[in-house]
Design a protein around this motif. Sequence first.
Motif, PDB file in Angstrom:
ATOM      1  N   LEU A  24      -5.970  -7.424  12.944  1.00 36.51           N
ATOM      2  CA  LEU A  24      -6.303  -6.474  11.883  1.00 36.51           C
ATOM      3  C   LEU A  24      -7.483  -5.597  12.270  1.00 36.51           C
ATOM      4  O   LEU A  24      -8.391  -6.027  12.969  1.00 36.51           O
ATOM      5  CB  LEU A  24      -6.639  -7.208  10.583  1.00 36.51           C
ATOM      6  CG  LEU A  24      -5.564  -8.120   9.989  1.00 36.51           C
ATOM      7  CD1 LEU A  24      -5.997  -8.596   8.606  1.00 36.51           C
ATOM      8  CD2 LEU A  24      -4.217  -7.419   9.917  1.00 36.51           C
ATOM      9  N   GLU A  57      -9.095  -2.869   7.478  1.00 33.62           N
ATOM     10  CA  GLU A  57      -7.993  -3.635   6.884  1.00 33.62           C
ATOM     11  C   GLU A  57      -8.480  -5.007   6.431  1.00 33.62           C
ATOM     12  O   GLU A  57      -8.032  -5.520   5.403  1.00 33.62           O
ATOM     13  CB  GLU A  57      -6.856  -3.774   7.889  1.00 33.62           C
ATOM     14  CG  GLU A  57      -6.186  -2.451   8.213  1.00 33.62           C
ATOM     15  CD  GLU A  57      -5.255  -2.521   9.412  1.00 33.62           C
ATOM     16  OE1 GLU A  57      -4.517  -1.544   9.640  1.00 33.62           O
ATOM     17  OE2 GLU A  57      -5.274  -3.546  10.117  1.00 33.62           O
ATOM     18  N   ILE A  94       0.182  -5.282   5.103  1.00 29.94           N
ATOM     19  CA  ILE A  94      -0.946  -4.416   5.419  1.00 29.94           C
ATOM     20  C   ILE A  94      -0.537  -2.943   5.364  1.00 29.94           C
ATOM     21  O   ILE A  94       0.503  -2.555   5.903  1.00 29.94           O
ATOM     22  CB  ILE A  94      -1.486  -4.729   6.838  1.00 29.94           C
ATOM     23  CG1 ILE A  94      -1.878  -6.204   6.956  1.00 29.94           C
ATOM     24  CG2 ILE A  94      -2.661  -3.814   7.191  1.00 29.94           C
ATOM     25  CD1 ILE A  94      -3.000  -6.632   6.049  1.00 29.94           C
ATOM     26  N   GLY A 121      -2.137   0.343   6.765  1.00 34.20           N
ATOM     27  CA  GLY A 121      -3.212   0.722   7.677  1.00 34.20           C
ATOM     28  C   GLY A 121      -3.423   2.212   7.771  1.00 34.20           C
ATOM     29  O   GLY A 121      -3.157   2.958   6.818  1.00 34.20           O
ATOM     30  N   ARG A 123      -9.237  -7.331  18.184  1.00 35.09           N
ATOM     31  CA  ARG A 123      -7.882  -6.821  17.935  1.00 35.09           C
ATOM     32  C   ARG A 123      -7.150  -6.627  19.261  1.00 35.09           C
ATOM     33  O   ARG A 123      -5.950  -6.895  19.369  1.00 35.09           O
ATOM     34  CB  ARG A 123      -7.989  -5.517  17.153  1.00 35.09           C
ATOM     35  CG  ARG A 123      -6.702  -4.753  16.898  1.00 35.09           C
ATOM     36  CD  ARG A 123      -7.013  -3.633  15.911  1.00 35.09           C
ATOM     37  NE  ARG A 123      -6.139  -2.489  16.002  1.00 35.09           N
ATOM     38  CZ  ARG A 123      -5.001  -2.330  15.337  1.00 35.09           C
ATOM     39  NH1 ARG A 123      -4.586  -3.293  14.529  1.00 35.09           N
ATOM     40  NH2 ARG A 123      -4.283  -1.236  15.446  1.00 35.09           N
TER      41      ARG A 123
END
Length: 316
Positions: free
Chosen positions: A188, A192, A210, A212, A270
């Motif tokens: 994420l 987020e 999610i 985004g 990430r």
Amino acid sequence: MSLSSIANQINHALAKVTWDKEQIEEYKAEHDVISVKKSLRPGGDPTQPLPVILGINTRRTYFQAATLFFKRAEEITDVGLLAKLLDPDIIMTTFEEYYSESAPGTVNKLLAAIEKVYLGCEKLGWSNDPCPITPELREWVKSFRDDSDVRMPRFGYRPEDAEKVVLYLKEKKSVYALPAELALRCGLREDEIAGLKGENIDVENHLLHITGKGGRYRIVPIPAELLNRLNRSKQYLFTPSAPWRAGFRRTVLEATKELGIGISGVHRLRANFSQSKYLEFLSLGMDEREARQRISELLGHARIDVTYKYVPKGFE
């Protein structure tokens, strides 16, 4: 002069540190020098920043760059006073939000512009705080483009270092330990995580829903052990604000320093997620393009080529 707008405030600040031709000639005569730039820089070092602006074109460039930067900072924070926007955390948030993929020349120009704005604010008496453009901040911004090693793309840690960061935060009982795990295990983005709601969690199927960048929707798997530690009763699991995000970023930076890790960044976690998943997909028999397509979907990217910023060509 009205100082209501960010542009007006920046213009006023830059005016205080801009020398005209007459001031330049006066300095030359007073100090008996030929090169004002060399004389003004500490030790004559050409890599050191000047304390003033000597050209109208340079001022125009700084004005344009700083105005866009601080208007974006204003949008993030809803703060309209330039002196308050010179907060290091706000500057870091704005850099990561809008400039994480900018070319080095653009970033260096922007750092110089912000520094001149600060000097102008200081001369005007608008700010008594230290300059926000510190050596640490310069290194942090530089780390955005640390992509010289094929094993370490722009945002990635070594796998063992990523795990060390998360473990360190857990041992310190940091409020950012769980967010760091969400970045590492689910890929994420920082915003987020900050905006994650209880309603986004599909407990039965171990999934996160999610939305985004660009409003792109995606479904992300979440490990059961991590899911069980989320307080799903809360509207927001964390805090969707610039100060919370800045604190998250700062905490990860402090952790990497303490651990002796030479790079930092929430976004690097990430990247580690991306690299781990890429290897997993290859082990399942996918070819490179198929693996990258799945990574692109999990990260919420519109284009498969963006995966090369996280998983470089030849990574294995």
